[in-house]
Design an enzyme around this catalytic site. Structure first.
Site, PDB file in Angstrom:
ATOM      1  CD  GLU A   1      -3.218  -0.829   2.148  1.00  0.00           C
ATOM      2  OE1 GLU A   1      -3.092   0.052   3.039  1.00  0.00           O
ATOM      3  OE2 GLU A   1      -4.239  -1.490   2.266  1.00  0.00           O
TER       4      GLU A   1
ATOM      5  CD  GLU B   1     -12.206  -4.995  11.376  1.00  0.00           C
ATOM      6  OE1 GLU B   1     -11.873  -5.245  10.030  1.00  0.00           O
ATOM      7  OE2 GLU B   1     -12.587  -4.083  11.780  1.00  0.00           O
TER       8      GLU B   1
ATOM      9  CD  GLU C   1      -5.863  -7.591  -2.429  1.00  0.00           C
ATOM     10  OE1 GLU C   1      -6.070  -6.527  -1.732  1.00  0.00           O
ATOM     11  OE2 GLU C   1      -5.365  -8.723  -2.288  1.00  0.00           O
TER      12      GLU C   1
ATOM     13  CD  GLU D   1      -5.442  -2.804  -2.155  1.00  0.00           C
ATOM     14  OE1 GLU D   1      -5.544  -3.311  -1.059  1.00  0.00           O
ATOM     15  OE2 GLU D   1      -4.178  -3.123  -2.826  1.00  0.00           O
TER      16      GLU D   1
END
Length: 214
Positions: free
Chosen positions: A119, A142, A165, A167
């Site tokens: 990222e 979560e 994905e 992103e």
């Protein structure tokens, strides 16, 4: 005499039914259950929808030499769904930590390392645990693992993320003082980032001293 503290556990819950009602990118399950009451006895049968998510990891990338953090900005559907409820100009592109789900056989620390590279293009040199907690236990399972990662951010920035994905992630290196101002102005408005930045402000001097001693 002080009132005796009650300690309830899993044995104090009766699961009557557990059904999957939706399964897509995430899953929703419908649970019917009873649980013990503080006043004694058992509750009536309660139906609750459970938003099923993998455990997750977040890491605040911090460069002590620059006294700066790297935050990522990307579209978030939850913020989009909230549009207009707070202000007309709020954006669904949030400024937040590097983060990811533990959806493989990996430790939280390994996920922190991998997500930081994917990222933000950042390599973590030292990983410091901050806390572990439930993100929203009223409706989701979560569990979040939060870290601070010491990095060299001098060459970090740009657009990152995995195309498979979907992103599209912009990385920003921001001085800690400026990030703190953004938090106070409400420009950083997601829980994990707020918790991590507050922790950094409380522990930065001690953290820097510990890193120098290693």
């Amino acid at each position: 005499m002080a009132e005796q503290e009650l300690q309830f556990g899993l044995e104090d819950v009766q699961l009557l039914s557990d059904d999957s009602v939706y399964k897509g990118f995430f899953e929703i399950r419908s649970l019917t259950l009873k649980h013990r009451l503080y006043a004694g006895g058992w509750s009536q049968a309660i139906r609750r929808e459970l938003f099923v998510r993998h455990d997750a990891v977040g890491v605040l990338l911090y460069d002590p030499a620059l006294d700066a953090v790297a935050l990522v900005q990307q579209f978030r559907v939850g913020a989009y769904g909230h549009q207009g409820k707070q202000s007309a100009d709020e954006s669904p592109w949030l400024l937040e930590l590097v983060a990811g789900l533990i959806d493989k056989d990996e430790s939280p620390a390994l996920v922190a390392q991998r997500e930081s590279q994917e990222e933000a293009g950042a390599v973590i040199q030292e990983l410091v645990p901050i806390h572990q907690y439930f993100s929203s236990p009223g409706g989701s399972c979560e569990f979040f693992h939060l870290y601070c990662g010491r990095c060299d951010l001098s060459a970090v920035g740009g657009i990152h993320g995995l195309a498979e994905e979907a992103e599209d992630i912009r990385v920003q290196v921001i001085p800690v003082a400026e990030a703190w101002q953004k938090l106070q102005r409400g420009e950083i408005n997601n829980a994990h980032s707020i918790i991590a930045l507050q922790w950094l402000m409380m522990n930065k001097n001690q953290l820097w001293q510990q890193l120098q001693e290693k």
